[in-house]
Design an enzyme around this catalytic site. Sequence first.
Site, PDB file in Angstrom:
ATOM      1  N   ASP A   2      35.131  28.514  13.380  1.00  0.00           N
ATOM      2  CA  ASP A   2      35.658  27.817  12.198  1.00  0.00           C
ATOM      3  C   ASP A   2      35.883  28.730  10.996  1.00  0.00           C
ATOM      4  OD1 ASP A   2      33.085  28.292  11.285  1.00  0.00           O
ATOM      5  OD2 ASP A   2      32.733  26.234  10.612  1.00  0.00           O
ATOM      6  N   ARG A  57      34.242  17.470  -3.653  1.00  0.00           N
ATOM      7  CA  ARG A  57      33.872  16.748  -2.440  1.00  0.00           C
ATOM      8  C   ARG A  57      32.381  16.400  -2.438  1.00  0.00           C
ATOM      9  NH1 ARG A  57      35.783  19.284   3.059  1.00  0.00           N
ATOM     10  NH2 ARG A  57      35.075  17.217   3.717  1.00  0.00           N
ATOM     11  N   ASP A  78      31.655  24.775  15.183  1.00  0.00           N
ATOM     12  CA  ASP A  78      30.905  24.886  13.926  1.00  0.00           C
ATOM     13  C   ASP A  78      29.415  24.781  14.258  1.00  0.00           C
ATOM     14  OD1 ASP A  78      30.015  24.853  11.339  1.00  0.00           O
ATOM     15  OD2 ASP A  78      31.026  23.003  10.757  1.00  0.00           O
ATOM     16  N   TYR A 109      29.397  14.292   0.202  1.00  0.00           N
ATOM     17  CA  TYR A 109      29.111  13.558   1.427  1.00  0.00           C
ATOM     18  C   TYR A 109      28.983  12.076   1.081  1.00  0.00           C
ATOM     19  CZ  TYR A 109      27.929  18.018   3.684  1.00  0.00           C
ATOM     20  OH  TYR A 109      27.961  19.285   4.208  1.00  0.00           O
ATOM     21  N   ASP A 121      26.081  27.905  10.047  1.00  0.00           N
ATOM     22  CA  ASP A 121      25.328  26.938   9.250  1.00  0.00           C
ATOM     23  C   ASP A 121      23.896  26.804   9.763  1.00  0.00           C
ATOM     24  OD1 ASP A 121      27.574  26.275   7.672  1.00  0.00           O
ATOM     25  OD2 ASP A 121      28.261  24.849   9.183  1.00  0.00           O
TER      26      ASP A 121
END
Length: 294
Positions: free
Chosen positions: A167, A134, A204, A136, A172
Amino acid sequence: MATARVVAIANTTTTSCLLSNTAHFLPKSGLCGSSLCLTRRVALTRRSFTCTAIYNPQVQIKEQGQPETLDYRVFFQDNSGKKISPWHDIPLHLGDGIFNFVVEIPKESNAKMEVATDEPHTPIKQDTKKGKLRYYPYNINWNYGLLPQTWEDPSLANSEVEGALGDNDPVDVVEIGESRRKIGEILRVKPLAALAMIDEGELDWKVVAISLDDPKASLVNDIDDVEKHFPGTLTAIRDWFRDYKIPDGKPANKFGLGNKAANKDYALKVITETNESWAKLIKRSVPGGELSLV
């Protein structure tokens, strides 16, 4: 071929240690108190634990496999070469409102790196979807990573953020300093604000922070300082995370708390609550599911 590099998680003026089955964390005062020193095997009382100090620990960062492949992993090791977890074994608290931050994604890059929470020792790897790596759709403009020893409990509904459930990941961090950091680097940061992102119904958190070695670190201590010295940054962070899935045909992410960033005190509240959730997870007071606790 695998390579290795060494970074310090504390300078010579900081006392802390690596979490293990017998080692714990200790602030300089010699008392755990509000620093939430935590252990995995000893019976604990809330915010009052028995600790042992180790001076100026070092952590080796060892890469296995080639970057941007399915096999690539960034492992963390202690001085003896034993693998440790960047999620469970790096201390969160350094005292005086300072925290360790583990870099997963350097600024101005787009490979979606993350701690593998379901693999032993939780190395950093590139995220996948349907067997493919993956990325961005465009570079992230800040250093991005996690606060160790935090966990967003998926069984816990947050009444202040639309009742959204956690989550199932560490919290983060968006680090706004000027330097581009490296994957696996451990920085001492101070939180400045928090954004309550809601991603497909899951809460999140994004804690906005700055590394203590940044030239502007002494100038920013709360959300108003961010607006003054990094004008437009909080809006840019919110908009980036709101929109990054749109190019893949997904809806924009939403944000709670009035679609605005909360101040430093609220960010510290988020850190405290998620640290407590992590403690329950480690003690197996709540189900861990497929998460690795080593």
